[in-house]
Design a protein around this motif. Structure first.
Motif, PDB file in Angstrom:
ATOM      1  N   ILE A 156       0.870  -1.164   0.000  1.00 18.54           N
ATOM      2  CA  ILE A 156       0.000   0.000   0.000  1.00 18.54           C
ATOM      3  C   ILE A 156       0.911   1.220   0.000  1.00 18.54           C
ATOM      4  O   ILE A 156       2.139   1.086   0.012  1.00 18.54           O
ATOM      5  CB  ILE A 156      -0.959   0.017   1.203  1.00 18.54           C
ATOM      6  N   MET A 157       0.352   2.399  -0.029  1.00 20.94           N
ATOM      7  CA  MET A 157       1.135   3.611   0.141  1.00 20.94           C
ATOM      8  C   MET A 157       0.430   4.530   1.132  1.00 20.94           C
ATOM      9  O   MET A 157      -0.810   4.533   1.211  1.00 20.94           O
ATOM     10  CB  MET A 157       1.349   4.338  -1.187  1.00 20.94           C
ATOM     11  N   VAL A 158       1.212   5.271   1.869  1.00 16.89           N
ATOM     12  CA  VAL A 158       0.700   6.370   2.681  1.00 16.89           C
ATOM     13  C   VAL A 158       1.181   7.639   1.998  1.00 16.89           C
ATOM     14  O   VAL A 158       2.382   7.825   1.785  1.00 16.89           O
ATOM     15  CB  VAL A 158       1.204   6.287   4.127  1.00 16.89           C
ATOM     16  N   GLU A 159       0.242   8.495   1.608  1.00 19.86           N
ATOM     17  CA  GLU A 159       0.611   9.692   0.848  1.00 19.86           C
ATOM     18  C   GLU A 159       0.213  10.952   1.606  1.00 19.86           C
ATOM     19  O   GLU A 159      -0.673  10.936   2.457  1.00 19.86           O
ATOM     20  CB  GLU A 159      -0.042   9.672  -0.534  1.00 19.86           C
ATOM     21  N   THR A 160       0.876  12.044   1.258  1.00 16.29           N
ATOM     22  CA  THR A 160       0.587  13.329   1.884  1.00 16.29           C
ATOM     23  C   THR A 160       0.795  14.459   0.886  1.00 16.29           C
ATOM     24  O   THR A 160       1.605  14.345  -0.041  1.00 16.29           O
ATOM     25  CB  THR A 160       1.495  13.553   3.113  1.00 16.29           C
ATOM     26  N   THR A 173      -3.208  13.464   4.866  1.00 21.60           N
ATOM     27  CA  THR A 173      -2.678  12.149   4.510  1.00 21.60           C
ATOM     28  C   THR A 173      -3.797  11.244   4.014  1.00 21.60           C
ATOM     29  O   THR A 173      -4.974  11.456   4.320  1.00 21.60           O
ATOM     30  CB  THR A 173      -1.980  11.484   5.708  1.00 21.60           C
ATOM     31  N   ALA A 174      -3.402  10.222   3.249  1.00 25.47           N
ATOM     32  CA  ALA A 174      -4.359   9.267   2.696  1.00 25.47           C
ATOM     33  C   ALA A 174      -3.686   7.908   2.570  1.00 25.47           C
ATOM     34  O   ALA A 174      -2.458   7.799   2.573  1.00 25.47           O
ATOM     35  CB  ALA A 174      -4.860   9.740   1.327  1.00 25.47           C
ATOM     36  N   ILE A 175      -4.500   6.882   2.434  1.00 20.82           N
ATOM     37  CA  ILE A 175      -4.020   5.512   2.269  1.00 20.82           C
ATOM     38  C   ILE A 175      -4.359   5.058   0.853  1.00 20.82           C
ATOM     39  O   ILE A 175      -5.519   5.114   0.431  1.00 20.82           O
ATOM     40  CB  ILE A 175      -4.667   4.579   3.305  1.00 20.82           C
ATOM     41  N   VAL A 176      -3.326   4.616   0.129  1.00 27.17           N
ATOM     42  CA  VAL A 176      -3.490   4.167  -1.262  1.00 27.17           C
ATOM     43  C   VAL A 176      -3.403   2.644  -1.280  1.00 27.17           C
ATOM     44  O   VAL A 176      -2.443   2.063  -0.776  1.00 27.17           O
ATOM     45  CB  VAL A 176      -2.397   4.773  -2.164  1.00 27.17           C
ATOM     46  N   MET A 177      -4.404   2.018  -1.889  1.00 27.44           N
ATOM     47  CA  MET A 177      -4.494   0.559  -1.908  1.00 27.44           C
ATOM     48  C   MET A 177      -4.737   0.055  -3.323  1.00 27.44           C
ATOM     49  O   MET A 177      -5.247   0.796  -4.174  1.00 27.44           O
ATOM     50  CB  MET A 177      -5.653   0.103  -1.017  1.00 27.44           C
ATOM     51  N   PRO A 178      -4.405  -1.208  -3.587  1.00 23.13           N
ATOM     52  CA  PRO A 178      -4.775  -1.786  -4.880  1.00 23.13           C
ATOM     53  C   PRO A 178      -6.288  -1.721  -5.067  1.00 23.13           C
ATOM     54  O   PRO A 178      -7.044  -2.007  -4.127  1.00 23.13           O
ATOM     55  CB  PRO A 178      -4.296  -3.241  -4.770  1.00 23.13           C
ATOM     56  N   LEU A 179      -6.711  -1.352  -6.245  1.00 20.74           N
ATOM     57  CA  LEU A 179      -8.149  -1.301  -6.506  1.00 20.74           C
ATOM     58  C   LEU A 179      -8.767  -2.694  -6.372  1.00 20.74           C
ATOM     59  O   LEU A 179      -9.856  -2.850  -5.814  1.00 20.74           O
ATOM     60  CB  LEU A 179      -8.404  -0.736  -7.913  1.00 20.74           C
ATOM     61  N   VAL A 180      -8.039  -3.705  -6.857  1.00 19.60           N
ATOM     62  CA  VAL A 180      -8.515  -5.090  -6.787  1.00 19.60           C
ATOM     63  C   VAL A 180      -7.327  -5.979  -6.441  1.00 19.60           C
ATOM     64  O   VAL A 180      -6.263  -5.872  -7.059  1.00 19.60           O
ATOM     65  CB  VAL A 180      -9.122  -5.558  -8.132  1.00 19.60           C
ATOM     66  N   ASN A 181      -7.499  -6.841  -5.463  1.00 20.93           N
ATOM     67  CA  ASN A 181      -6.548  -7.926  -5.232  1.00 20.93           C
ATOM     68  C   ASN A 181      -7.312  -9.111  -4.649  1.00 20.93           C
ATOM     69  O   ASN A 181      -8.551  -9.097  -4.608  1.00 20.93           O
ATOM     70  CB  ASN A 181      -5.359  -7.491  -4.360  1.00 20.93           C
ATOM     71  N   ALA A 182      -6.593 -10.114  -4.191  1.00 24.01           N
ATOM     72  CA  ALA A 182      -7.255 -11.329  -3.726  1.00 24.01           C
ATOM     73  C   ALA A 182      -8.123 -11.074  -2.495  1.00 24.01           C
ATOM     74  O   ALA A 182      -9.110 -11.780  -2.277  1.00 24.01           O
ATOM     75  CB  ALA A 182      -6.207 -12.396  -3.410  1.00 24.01           C
ATOM     76  N   GLN A 183      -7.760 -10.067  -1.688  1.00 25.73           N
ATOM     77  CA  GLN A 183      -8.522  -9.794  -0.470  1.00 25.73           C
ATOM     78  C   GLN A 183      -9.730  -8.892  -0.696  1.00 25.73           C
ATOM     79  O   GLN A 183     -10.735  -9.027  -0.008  1.00 25.73           O
ATOM     80  CB  GLN A 183      -7.625  -9.144   0.584  1.00 25.73           C
ATOM     81  N   LYS A 184      -9.612  -7.949  -1.624  1.00 26.41           N
ATOM     82  CA  LYS A 184     -10.655  -6.942  -1.708  1.00 26.41           C
ATOM     83  C   LYS A 184     -10.758  -6.338  -3.101  1.00 26.41           C
ATOM     84  O   LYS A 184      -9.747  -6.006  -3.729  1.00 26.41           O
ATOM     85  CB  LYS A 184     -10.379  -5.828  -0.690  1.00 26.41           C
ATOM     86  N   ASP A 185     -11.991  -6.155  -3.541  1.00 25.59           N
ATOM     87  CA  ASP A 185     -12.315  -5.420  -4.764  1.00 25.59           C
ATOM     88  C   ASP A 185     -13.079  -4.167  -4.328  1.00 25.59           C
ATOM     89  O   ASP A 185     -14.221  -4.253  -3.869  1.00 25.59           O
ATOM     90  CB  ASP A 185     -13.166  -6.299  -5.679  1.00 25.59           C
ATOM     91  N   VAL A 245      -6.702   2.921  -5.496  1.00 25.24           N
ATOM     92  CA  VAL A 245      -7.658   3.876  -4.952  1.00 25.24           C
ATOM     93  C   VAL A 245      -7.044   4.490  -3.693  1.00 25.24           C
ATOM     94  O   VAL A 245      -6.426   3.800  -2.877  1.00 25.24           O
ATOM     95  CB  VAL A 245      -9.009   3.196  -4.652  1.00 25.24           C
ATOM     96  N   SER A 246      -7.159   5.793  -3.573  1.00 28.45           N
ATOM     97  CA  SER A 246      -6.663   6.531  -2.412  1.00 28.45           C
ATOM     98  C   SER A 246      -7.862   6.938  -1.562  1.00 28.45           C
ATOM     99  O   SER A 246      -8.815   7.540  -2.070  1.00 28.45           O
ATOM    100  CB  SER A 246      -5.896   7.772  -2.872  1.00 28.45           C
TER     101      SER A 246
END
Length: 199
Positions: free
Chosen positions: A25-29, A34-46, A68-69
């Protein structure tokens, strides 16, 4: 300022160590928020069900988004300050005293890490806890309005929670990371208090 520095320096999940491999993931500023950036789709979550690209302005929905951020903040500040120069004293005071929450969601195509967008690896169980924490902040479509964002790739959604000095946008980020088990500070009202925990 001193209290914020001290509060952000006291660790939660002090024994946590970042794995050598895992879900990135990424933590952006932007220096303030600040925000949390995650894969839009992976095995755990869409995330496409909660944050559909169809909510973006016409013409932007068909891009090949990969991430998605997500962040949280005060409604009036988010909706009426596209730049910090637009922040009025009244809006700022209202946010400090207490204002309604709003989620900010931006869609990215292969975001590149840099000093303001730092990669953080999570174990699958940690990422699952992160997802559950963010899901708890997402209202069903029938109970939330969609508000236009600052560009054609971001939007705002009504969200639960009350913003105040003890519960800022940056506190939301660190609380969300802490719920996943990540080491972060106890009280992080400012962006620097979050980012100093992410190498």
């Amino acid at each position: 300022m001193a209290a914020a520095w001290i509060g952000s320096s006291i660790p939660r999940n002090g024994d946590w160590r970042e794995p050598g491999r895992g879900i990135a993931i990424m933590v952006e500023t932007n220096g303030v928020h600040t925000a949390i950036v995650m894969p839009l789709v992976n095995a755990q979550k869409d995330w496409r069900a909660e944050f559909p690209a169809a909510d973006l302005p016409p013409g932007a929905a068909d891009r090949p988004y990969t991430h998605v951020s997500v962040s949280w903040g005060e409604r009036e500040v988010f909706l009426h300050t596209p730049t910090w120069a637009d922040l009025s004293p009244g809006t700022a005071l209202g946010a400090v005293v207490g204002g309604d929450g709003l989620l900010h969601v931006a869609h990215y195509v292969r975001p590149a890490p840099d000093g303001n967008a730092r990669v953080l690896h999570l174990r699958p169980a940690e990422y699952a806890r992160l997802v559950r924490r963010i899901e708890s902040q997402v209202l069903p479509p029938a109970r939330r309005a969609v508000h236009r964002g600052y560009t054609d790739r971001d939007v705002f959604y009504d969200a639960p929670g009350t913003y105040h000095l003890g519960n800022t946008c940056n506190q939301w980020t660190s609380d969300t990371l802490a719920a996943a088990g990540v080491r972060t500070g106890w009280w992080t009202p400012f962006a620097g208090g979050v980012m100093k925990w992410v190498d």
